[in-house]
Design a protein around this motif. Sequence first.
Motif, mmCIF file in Angstrom:
data_model
loop_
_atom_site.group_PDB
_atom_site.id
_atom_site.type_symbol
_atom_site.label_atom_id
_atom_site.label_comp_id
_atom_site.label_asym_id
_atom_site.label_seq_id
_atom_site.Cartn_x
_atom_site.Cartn_y
_atom_site.Cartn_z
ATOM 1 N N UNK A 91 -55.188 -26.676 -2.451
ATOM 2 C CA UNK A 91 -55.635 -25.977 -1.249
ATOM 3 C C UNK A 91 -56.528 -26.926 -0.476
ATOM 4 N N UNK A 92 -56.616 -26.704 0.825
ATOM 5 C CA UNK A 92 -57.500 -27.504 1.660
ATOM 6 C C UNK A 92 -58.582 -26.587 2.201
ATOM 7 N N UNK A 93 -59.822 -27.035 2.114
ATOM 8 C CA UNK A 93 -60.939 -26.235 2.607
ATOM 9 C C UNK A 93 -62.115 -27.144 2.927
ATOM 10 N N UNK A 94 -62.754 -26.877 4.029
ATOM 11 C CA UNK A 94 -63.959 -27.608 4.382
ATOM 12 C C UNK A 94 -63.772 -29.111 4.420
ATOM 13 N N UNK A 95 -62.597 -29.563 4.786
ATOM 14 C CA UNK A 95 -62.331 -30.992 4.847
ATOM 15 C C UNK A 95 -62.008 -31.620 3.507
ATOM 16 N N UNK A 96 -61.993 -30.820 2.440
ATOM 17 C CA UNK A 96 -61.682 -31.333 1.111
ATOM 18 C C UNK A 96 -60.412 -30.721 0.559
ATOM 19 N N UNK A 97 -59.992 -31.230 -0.569
ATOM 20 C CA UNK A 97 -58.788 -30.731 -1.244
ATOM 21 C C UNK A 97 -59.173 -30.234 -2.620
ATOM 22 N N UNK A 98 -58.773 -29.031 -2.923
ATOM 23 C CA UNK A 98 -59.146 -28.335 -4.145
ATOM 24 C C UNK A 98 -57.901 -27.935 -4.912
ATOM 25 N N UNK A 99 -58.089 -27.686 -6.190
ATOM 26 C CA UNK A 99 -57.037 -27.101 -7.022
ATOM 27 C C UNK A 99 -57.479 -25.683 -7.366
ATOM 28 N N UNK A 100 -56.575 -24.729 -7.181
ATOM 29 C CA UNK A 100 -56.843 -23.366 -7.650
ATOM 30 C C UNK A 100 -55.916 -23.106 -8.818
ATOM 31 N N UNK A 101 -56.510 -22.722 -9.954
ATOM 32 C CA UNK A 101 -55.726 -22.433 -11.149
ATOM 33 C C UNK A 101 -55.427 -20.942 -11.219
ATOM 34 N N UNK A 124 -60.580 -36.650 -17.334
ATOM 35 C CA UNK A 124 -59.837 -36.131 -18.487
ATOM 36 C C UNK A 124 -60.397 -34.772 -18.912
ATOM 37 N N UNK A 125 -61.710 -34.673 -18.990
ATOM 38 C CA UNK A 125 -62.317 -33.399 -19.389
ATOM 39 C C UNK A 125 -62.129 -32.327 -18.315
ATOM 40 N N UNK A 126 -62.167 -32.734 -17.045
ATOM 41 C CA UNK A 126 -61.895 -31.781 -15.965
ATOM 42 C C UNK A 126 -60.509 -31.194 -16.132
ATOM 43 N N UNK A 127 -59.533 -32.042 -16.410
ATOM 44 C CA UNK A 127 -58.158 -31.587 -16.597
ATOM 45 C C UNK A 127 -58.055 -30.641 -17.795
ATOM 46 N N UNK A 128 -58.689 -31.009 -18.871
ATOM 47 C CA UNK A 128 -58.649 -30.159 -20.076
ATOM 48 C C UNK A 128 -59.286 -28.798 -19.784
ATOM 49 N N UNK A 129 -60.400 -28.788 -19.066
ATOM 50 C CA UNK A 129 -61.053 -27.523 -18.706
ATOM 51 C C UNK A 129 -60.177 -26.685 -17.775
ATOM 52 N N UNK A 130 -59.595 -27.338 -16.775
ATOM 53 C CA UNK A 130 -58.814 -26.614 -15.768
ATOM 54 C C UNK A 130 -57.504 -26.072 -16.326
ATOM 55 N N UNK A 131 -56.956 -26.724 -17.327
ATOM 56 C CA UNK A 131 -55.661 -26.285 -17.859
ATOM 57 C C UNK A 131 -55.795 -25.457 -19.125
ATOM 58 N N UNK A 132 -57.011 -25.206 -19.571
ATOM 59 C CA UNK A 132 -57.230 -24.386 -20.768
ATOM 60 C C UNK A 132 -57.198 -22.918 -20.370
ATOM 61 N N UNK A 133 -56.007 -22.445 -20.095
ATOM 62 C CA UNK A 133 -55.844 -21.063 -19.608
ATOM 63 C C UNK A 133 -55.773 -20.100 -20.755
#
Length: 133
Positions: A91-101, A124-133
């Motif tokens: 997603x794009x917001x406030x001039x930045x690009x974000x991931x919504x899980x 790496x830890x960000x990815x692990x946190x974001x994908x730990x659904x």
Amino acid sequence: MTAHRAPERLIRPQAAAKPVRWAADTVSTMREGARLRLDYSTQSLWRVDRMIEELRREQTPYAAVESVLRGFGAYAGEVIVRQAQGSAEWLEAGGGHWIRTADGQFWDPVDEARRCFGGHGSLRLLCLDATAI
């Protein structure tokens, strides 16, 4: 590495175009220039974290690596999107690009790359946190 509060004014259409291109450019540049093979796996982010740490240790000026960090962050975001298998989106917001899980959390991998360069983050830890659904 925590999820962020929902940014205001989200824009979806074509939000992924820029970060996907930045990620692809980073994969190509790292393969050709640094002989670093990036395959969009969570494990590859360990190598990216090490590369950022190396830049930091060499005291590379931020201005010299700003676009490299943006590319590494976009690459990490693409790893998250691909690992989530359709349950995460750019997603794009406030001039930045974000991931919504799928759980509704927002992640800012480009900012996390900057934090890594400052010695306070890990893609790496960000990815692990974001994908730990």
